[in-house]
Design a protein around this motif. Sequence first.
Motif, PDB file in Angstrom:
ATOM      1  N   TYR A 219      -3.199  65.477  27.753  1.00 26.12           N
ATOM      2  CA  TYR A 219      -4.515  65.180  28.320  1.00 26.12           C
ATOM      3  C   TYR A 219      -5.555  66.065  27.676  1.00 26.12           C
ATOM      4  CZ  TYR A 219      -2.082  62.413  31.705  1.00 26.12           C
ATOM      5  OH  TYR A 219      -1.312  61.452  32.288  1.00 26.12           O
TER       6      TYR A 219
ATOM      7  N   TYR B   3     -18.091  79.589  40.851  1.00 31.99           N
ATOM      8  CA  TYR B   3     -18.484  78.387  41.572  1.00 31.99           C
ATOM      9  C   TYR B   3     -17.613  78.100  42.786  1.00 31.99           C
ATOM     10  CZ  TYR B   3     -19.246  73.375  42.288  1.00 31.99           C
ATOM     11  OH  TYR B   3     -19.484  72.162  42.823  1.00 31.99           O
TER      12      TYR B   3
ATOM     13  N   ASN C 282       0.648  73.540  36.400  1.00 28.32           N
ATOM     14  CA  ASN C 282      -0.608  73.734  35.682  1.00 28.32           C
ATOM     15  C   ASN C 282      -1.553  72.595  35.993  1.00 28.32           C
ATOM     16  OD1 ASN C 282      -0.161  76.120  34.425  1.00 28.32           O
ATOM     17  ND2 ASN C 282      -0.166  75.289  32.344  1.00 28.32           N
ATOM     18  N   ARG C 283      -2.787  72.940  36.061  1.00 28.07           N
ATOM     19  CA  ARG C 283      -3.763  71.929  36.414  1.00 28.07           C
ATOM     20  C   ARG C 283      -3.943  70.948  35.263  1.00 28.07           C
ATOM     21  NH1 ARG C 283      -6.635  70.803  40.465  1.00 28.07           N
ATOM     22  NH2 ARG C 283      -8.686  69.889  40.299  1.00 28.07           N
ATOM     23  N   ALA C 284      -3.910  69.668  35.605  1.00 27.32           N
ATOM     24  CA  ALA C 284      -4.076  68.640  34.589  1.00 27.32           C
ATOM     25  C   ALA C 284      -5.490  68.668  34.018  1.00 27.32           C
ATOM     26  CB  ALA C 284      -3.789  67.267  35.178  1.00 27.32           C
ATOM     27  N   VAL C 285      -6.401  69.197  34.819  1.00 30.11           N
ATOM     28  CA  VAL C 285      -7.801  69.168  34.420  1.00 30.11           C
ATOM     29  C   VAL C 285      -8.088  70.229  33.386  1.00 30.11           C
ATOM     30  CG1 VAL C 285     -10.157  69.196  35.289  1.00 30.11           C
ATOM     31  CG2 VAL C 285      -8.274  68.608  36.792  1.00 30.11           C
ATOM     32  N   SER C 286      -8.684  69.867  32.291  1.00 35.46           N
ATOM     33  CA  SER C 286      -9.040  70.862  31.298  1.00 35.46           C
ATOM     34  C   SER C 286     -10.539  71.102  31.242  1.00 35.46           C
ATOM     35  CB  SER C 286      -8.555  70.430  29.911  1.00 35.46           C
ATOM     36  OG  SER C 286      -7.158  70.357  29.920  1.00 35.46           O
ATOM     37  N   ASN C 287     -11.290  70.352  32.005  1.00 34.97           N
ATOM     38  CA  ASN C 287     -12.733  70.616  32.001  1.00 34.97           C
ATOM     39  C   ASN C 287     -13.023  71.807  32.892  1.00 34.97           C
ATOM     40  OD1 ASN C 287     -12.130  69.263  34.333  1.00 34.97           O
ATOM     41  ND2 ASN C 287     -14.127  68.343  34.498  1.00 34.97           N
ATOM     42  N   ASP C 288     -14.184  72.343  32.750  1.00 31.37           N
ATOM     43  CA  ASP C 288     -14.522  73.569  33.452  1.00 31.37           C
ATOM     44  C   ASP C 288     -14.998  73.250  34.867  1.00 31.37           C
ATOM     45  OD1 ASP C 288     -15.735  75.893  34.367  1.00 31.37           O
ATOM     46  OD2 ASP C 288     -15.982  76.584  32.305  1.00 31.37           O
ATOM     47  N   SER C 289     -14.282  73.815  35.849  1.00 34.26           N
ATOM     48  CA  SER C 289     -14.613  73.486  37.225  1.00 34.26           C
ATOM     49  C   SER C 289     -15.468  74.558  37.867  1.00 34.26           C
ATOM     50  CB  SER C 289     -13.323  73.313  38.024  1.00 34.26           C
ATOM     51  OG  SER C 289     -12.588  74.499  37.997  1.00 34.26           O
ATOM     52  N   ARG C 290     -15.899  75.519  37.088  1.00 34.22           N
ATOM     53  CA  ARG C 290     -16.528  76.681  37.716  1.00 34.22           C
ATOM     54  C   ARG C 290     -18.030  76.783  37.489  1.00 34.22           C
ATOM     55  NH1 ARG C 290     -15.173  79.808  34.380  1.00 34.22           N
ATOM     56  NH2 ARG C 290     -13.989  78.362  33.150  1.00 34.22           N
TER      57      ARG C 290
ATOM     58  N   ASN D  99      -8.854  77.176  35.853  1.00 30.70           N
ATOM     59  CA  ASN D  99      -9.074  75.912  36.550  1.00 30.70           C
ATOM     60  C   ASN D  99      -8.072  75.865  37.684  1.00 30.70           C
ATOM     61  OD1 ASN D  99     -11.139  74.754  35.040  1.00 30.70           O
ATOM     62  ND2 ASN D  99      -9.691  74.012  33.496  1.00 30.70           N
TER      63      ASN D  99
ATOM     64  N   PHE E  48     -14.663  66.881  39.628  1.00 31.70           N
ATOM     65  CA  PHE E  48     -13.632  67.875  39.801  1.00 31.70           C
ATOM     66  C   PHE E  48     -12.345  67.273  40.333  1.00 31.70           C
ATOM     67  CE2 PHE E  48     -12.017  71.728  42.096  1.00 31.70           C
ATOM     68  CZ  PHE E  48     -11.556  72.321  40.953  1.00 31.70           C
TER      69      PHE E  48
ATOM     70  N   GLN F  46      -2.463  73.843  42.129  1.00 30.92           N
ATOM     71  CA  GLN F  46      -2.399  73.737  40.673  1.00 30.92           C
ATOM     72  C   GLN F  46      -3.416  74.695  40.084  1.00 30.92           C
ATOM     73  OE1 GLN F  46      -3.183  69.500  40.190  1.00 30.92           O
ATOM     74  NE2 GLN F  46      -1.110  69.343  39.416  1.00 30.92           N
ATOM     75  N   TYR F  47      -3.018  75.418  39.071  1.00 32.40           N
ATOM     76  CA  TYR F  47      -3.987  76.271  38.396  1.00 32.40           C
ATOM     77  C   TYR F  47      -3.560  76.464  36.970  1.00 32.40           C
ATOM     78  CZ  TYR F  47      -0.763  80.254  38.819  1.00 32.40           C
ATOM     79  OH  TYR F  47       0.312  81.092  38.724  1.00 32.40           O
TER      80      TYR F  47
ATOM     81  N   SER G  20      -9.997  63.923  38.152  1.00 34.09           N
ATOM     82  CA  SER G  20      -9.917  64.465  36.806  1.00 34.09           C
ATOM     83  C   SER G  20      -9.677  63.379  35.762  1.00 34.09           C
ATOM     84  CB  SER G  20      -8.775  65.471  36.728  1.00 34.09           C
ATOM     85  OG  SER G  20      -7.576  64.829  37.092  1.00 34.09           O
ATOM     86  N   ASP G  21      -9.069  62.313  36.206  1.00 29.19           N
ATOM     87  CA  ASP G  21      -8.727  61.265  35.252  1.00 29.19           C
ATOM     88  C   ASP G  21      -9.961  60.719  34.541  1.00 29.19           C
ATOM     89  OD1 ASP G  21      -8.735  60.907  38.009  1.00 29.19           O
ATOM     90  OD2 ASP G  21      -8.366  58.778  37.833  1.00 29.19           O
TER      91      ASP G  21
END
Lengths: 239, 199
Positions: free
Chosen positions: A13, B78, A173-181, B162, A190, B152-153, A193-194
């Motif tokens: 991903y 955030y 591990n989080r599937a999301v690679s975009n920045d959530s912060r 994340n 957020f 998940q992290y 994520s897909d």
Amino acid sequence: MVIVPAGAYTPFYQPKDKKTVIPVSSFYMDPYAVTNEEYLRFVMANPSWRRSKAPRLFADTNYLAHWKGDTVLGQEQIKNSPVTNISWFAAKAYAQWQKKRLPTMAEWEYAANANLQGVMDENDRAALTRIILQWYEKPNPPVLPSVGTTFKNNFGVYDMHGLVWEWVYDFNNRAVSNDSRTGNNSNTDFFCSDGSLQTLSKEDYASYMRYSFRYSLKGNYCVKNLGFRCVKNLTETKK
Amino acid sequence: MKLNHIFLFIIVFAFSACGDPAGTTQREKPAAADTILPENSIYQLASTWTDHRSQKKALKQFAGNVQVLAMVFTHCAYACPRIVADIKAIEEQVPADKRDKVQFLLISFDTERDTAQRLGQFYKEMGLNGNWTLLHGGEEDVRDVAVLLNMQYEKQSDGNFNHSNIITILDQKGCIQFQQEGLEVGSSEAMKAIHHLID
């Protein structure tokens, strides 16, 4: 164990904007998945990991369900088959007992991405893809074949596809690679994520299956076609 | 790519073993502290942690009170301050005469930067009080807790994370009784779960 040379893992991903590649250091890897017989030795030495003793928090009710008893396999022919019905916590405890560890997702995926032994053109994935897809098409056999019966890859590692799924250390591990912060993302971005990721190759159904399966797991899940193998850091072994 | 089951907004767990009043019977046995924990108690994890006052802590030391728990990292610009705010909103709704029965626990997944000192600083910055504990732990110990909480992290190359945002309510024996995922999803369901445990 075999030495897997340093390389890089390209996550399946990917964020839309930039391609992410994660470097992987060289490491030792078990050429085969851990077998029932090997795991039995661990259980004998660590009674708290017997089927009747392990807390449900760490291994659900399917833990070693295919064994005849706490310390009895029951079937001679499963001795050299990969141990399955094994939780992440159990696999991790075994690895620790062996003074090894579970591979990270990056290490596992990188090792699993190596081509069939002898296929030197990395772009020629046809034979490997065929093995994977043929495996997915087949129902689970009543008795899993022995380790080493599918194929060897260019790293000298066997059965990375075609025998069982395998645990990795950081399966959560989080599937999301975009920045959530940053605060620029809406909640929708957020959680869904897909929408913000794309896969490396839409045709890569095999990887899609593997990643989806992995993200659906919990640490105490014991599944009949999910096993594991261990790895070890290179530096720790050199003396 | 549909992974809807992972993004369920509210997940309610009801583990029968944890609600069992028979399990509260204390037996006078050596190592009783381990054996009386229900099979689903996360306090079975034997790891050692360091709190924001640099005190060593075992998870089972948190037994006896309801714990409202989240995993955060203090450099988070955030989501984490908002999670803390969400937990504070829960704290404000705990009835005054029940304040001693509910505690608040923040576990950092930033094993490198969130030292005890840094957590102590964050404790002050966020205006927390004695009912709150912030924990620093080893990488594998943090992973164990995260896995049990279905968190998940993933550490990013810049050292940040994340992560999913989950508030978990543990009963007095360390069993998960309630979880909610997301930010600012409201506290009414969480309060119901807490009242169930302290009333």
